[in-house]
Scaffold this motif. Structure first.
Motif, PDB file in Angstrom:
ATOM      1  N   SER A  28       0.834  -1.207   0.000  1.00  0.00           N
ATOM      2  CA  SER A  28       0.000   0.000   0.000  1.00  0.00           C
ATOM      3  C   SER A  28       0.869   1.256   0.000  1.00  0.00           C
ATOM      4  O   SER A  28       0.569   2.232  -0.703  1.00  0.00           O
ATOM      5  CB  SER A  28      -0.931   0.011   1.211  1.00  0.00           C
ATOM      6  N   THR A  29       1.938   1.237   0.764  1.00  0.00           N
ATOM      7  CA  THR A  29       2.872   2.368   0.790  1.00  0.00           C
ATOM      8  C   THR A  29       3.519   2.551  -0.584  1.00  0.00           C
ATOM      9  O   THR A  29       3.625   3.675  -1.088  1.00  0.00           O
ATOM     10  CB  THR A  29       3.952   2.144   1.872  1.00  0.00           C
ATOM     11  N   LEU A  30       3.935   1.441  -1.199  1.00  0.00           N
ATOM     12  CA  LEU A  30       4.528   1.518  -2.536  1.00  0.00           C
ATOM     13  C   LEU A  30       3.528   2.040  -3.558  1.00  0.00           C
ATOM     14  O   LEU A  30       3.870   2.861  -4.418  1.00  0.00           O
ATOM     15  CB  LEU A  30       5.037   0.144  -2.975  1.00  0.00           C
ATOM     16  N   MET A  31       2.280   1.581  -3.462  1.00  0.00           N
ATOM     17  CA  MET A  31       1.268   2.023  -4.416  1.00  0.00           C
ATOM     18  C   MET A  31       1.008   3.518  -4.263  1.00  0.00           C
ATOM     19  O   MET A  31       0.796   4.220  -5.263  1.00  0.00           O
ATOM     20  CB  MET A  31      -0.023   1.218  -4.241  1.00  0.00           C
ATOM     21  N   GLU A  32       1.068   4.029  -3.048  1.00  0.00           N
ATOM     22  CA  GLU A  32       0.924   5.468  -2.850  1.00  0.00           C
ATOM     23  C   GLU A  32       2.109   6.211  -3.463  1.00  0.00           C
ATOM     24  O   GLU A  32       1.934   7.286  -4.040  1.00  0.00           O
ATOM     25  CB  GLU A  32       0.784   5.806  -1.363  1.00  0.00           C
ATOM     26  N   GLN A  33       3.293   5.651  -3.380  1.00  0.00           N
ATOM     27  CA  GLN A  33       4.460   6.261  -4.030  1.00  0.00           C
ATOM     28  C   GLN A  33       4.262   6.282  -5.547  1.00  0.00           C
ATOM     29  O   GLN A  33       4.596   7.277  -6.208  1.00  0.00           O
ATOM     30  CB  GLN A  33       5.739   5.506  -3.678  1.00  0.00           C
ATOM     31  N   VAL A  34       3.723   5.210  -6.091  1.00  0.00           N
ATOM     32  CA  VAL A  34       3.443   5.159  -7.528  1.00  0.00           C
ATOM     33  C   VAL A  34       2.431   6.247  -7.889  1.00  0.00           C
ATOM     34  O   VAL A  34       2.609   6.974  -8.870  1.00  0.00           O
ATOM     35  CB  VAL A  34       2.919   3.772  -7.958  1.00  0.00           C
ATOM     36  N   ARG A  35       1.389   6.386  -7.093  1.00  0.00           N
ATOM     37  CA  ARG A  35       0.373   7.415  -7.359  1.00  0.00           C
ATOM     38  C   ARG A  35       1.021   8.799  -7.370  1.00  0.00           C
ATOM     39  O   ARG A  35       0.740   9.614  -8.253  1.00  0.00           O
ATOM     40  CB  ARG A  35      -0.760   7.360  -6.337  1.00  0.00           C
ATOM     41  N   GLN A  36       1.905   9.054  -6.421  1.00  0.00           N
ATOM     42  CA  GLN A  36       2.584  10.354  -6.370  1.00  0.00           C
ATOM     43  C   GLN A  36       3.488  10.566  -7.588  1.00  0.00           C
ATOM     44  O   GLN A  36       3.539  11.663  -8.141  1.00  0.00           O
ATOM     45  CB  GLN A  36       3.383  10.482  -5.078  1.00  0.00           C
ATOM     46  N   ILE A  37       4.186   9.524  -8.000  1.00  0.00           N
ATOM     47  CA  ILE A  37       5.021   9.617  -9.205  1.00  0.00           C
ATOM     48  C   ILE A  37       4.142   9.906 -10.422  1.00  0.00           C
ATOM     49  O   ILE A  37       4.434  10.796 -11.227  1.00  0.00           O
ATOM     50  CB  ILE A  37       5.841   8.324  -9.405  1.00  0.00           C
ATOM     51  N   ALA A  40      -6.736   0.148  -3.050  1.00  0.00           N
ATOM     52  CA  ALA A  40      -6.913   0.523  -1.638  1.00  0.00           C
ATOM     53  C   ALA A  40      -8.134  -0.187  -1.045  1.00  0.00           C
ATOM     54  O   ALA A  40      -8.078  -0.682   0.089  1.00  0.00           O
ATOM     55  CB  ALA A  40      -7.051   2.038  -1.503  1.00  0.00           C
ATOM     56  N   LYS A  41      -9.204  -0.277  -1.814  1.00  0.00           N
ATOM     57  CA  LYS A  41     -10.411  -0.981  -1.338  1.00  0.00           C
ATOM     58  C   LYS A  41     -10.131  -2.462  -1.122  1.00  0.00           C
ATOM     59  O   LYS A  41     -10.576  -3.046  -0.132  1.00  0.00           O
ATOM     60  CB  LYS A  41     -11.563  -0.812  -2.332  1.00  0.00           C
ATOM     61  N   ALA A  42      -9.416  -3.069  -2.059  1.00  0.00           N
ATOM     62  CA  ALA A  42      -9.105  -4.499  -1.933  1.00  0.00           C
ATOM     63  C   ALA A  42      -8.245  -4.763  -0.702  1.00  0.00           C
ATOM     64  O   ALA A  42      -8.494  -5.728   0.038  1.00  0.00           O
ATOM     65  CB  ALA A  42      -8.400  -5.007  -3.196  1.00  0.00           C
ATOM     66  N   CYS A  43      -7.254  -3.909  -0.476  1.00  0.00           N
ATOM     67  CA  CYS A  43      -6.398  -4.074   0.708  1.00  0.00           C
ATOM     68  C   CYS A  43      -7.204  -3.866   1.986  1.00  0.00           C
ATOM     69  O   CYS A  43      -7.067  -4.636   2.947  1.00  0.00           O
ATOM     70  CB  CYS A  43      -5.217  -3.111   0.655  1.00  0.00           C
TER      71      CYS A  43
END
Length: 145
Positions: free
Chosen positions: A42-51, A94-97
């Motif tokens: 989830s933290t990595l996916m948020e980093q991807v979203r920011q990128i 995020a919903k799945a997690c």
């Protein structure tokens, strides 16, 4: 889905090699996330979203034969950034997690977070596939076969 993972590899993995992206580029892409991997993923996916938020949608070489064809894609290249283009991906991840964590808390059962085909036959096939088959998988993920 392939375009999302292609962008992840190009704009996150290749442009930021100091970070280990394998939870997303291997575990989520090809297999499933283990219970203990959800928070880190989830933290990595948020980093991807920011990128992706820092990249214009025009960063992608869009396949014009797909655009406007709802049977091939619902992605909108007219969005301002890649984060906007893939916003449903980020929201659904995020919903799945969140759902997986809730299910563990409520029933002490982990329902793995994974990418599956969304049509009914494909979903039923993938949902019933033993996790050991995912663990042993090399090459293309099941959702691409």
């Amino acid at each position: 889905m392939m375009l999302f993972f292609d962008c992840l590899k190009t704009y996150a993995e290749q442009d930021h090699p100091e970070q280990d992206w394998s939870l997303l580029t291997d575990r989520l892409y090809r297999r499933y996330l283990r219970r203990e991997e959800i928070d880190k993923a989830s933290t990595l996916m948020e980093q991807v979203r920011q990128i992706f938020a820092g990249l214009p949608a025009s960063a992608i070489d869009w396949d014009t034969s797909m655009l406007g064809n709802a049977e091939k894609t619902w992605l909108d290249p007219k969005q301002p950034t890649l984060a906007d283009v893939f916003s449903k991906y980020f929201e659904n991840f995020a919903k799945a997690c969140g759902s997986a964590k809730f299910f563990v808390e409520a029933f002490n059962i982990y329902q793995p977070v994974r990418v599956v085909i969304s049509d009914l036959p494909g979903f039923a096939r993938d949902k019933n596939k033993p996790l050991a088959e995912y663990d042993a998988l090399e090459g293309k993920p099941f959702w691409l076969q």
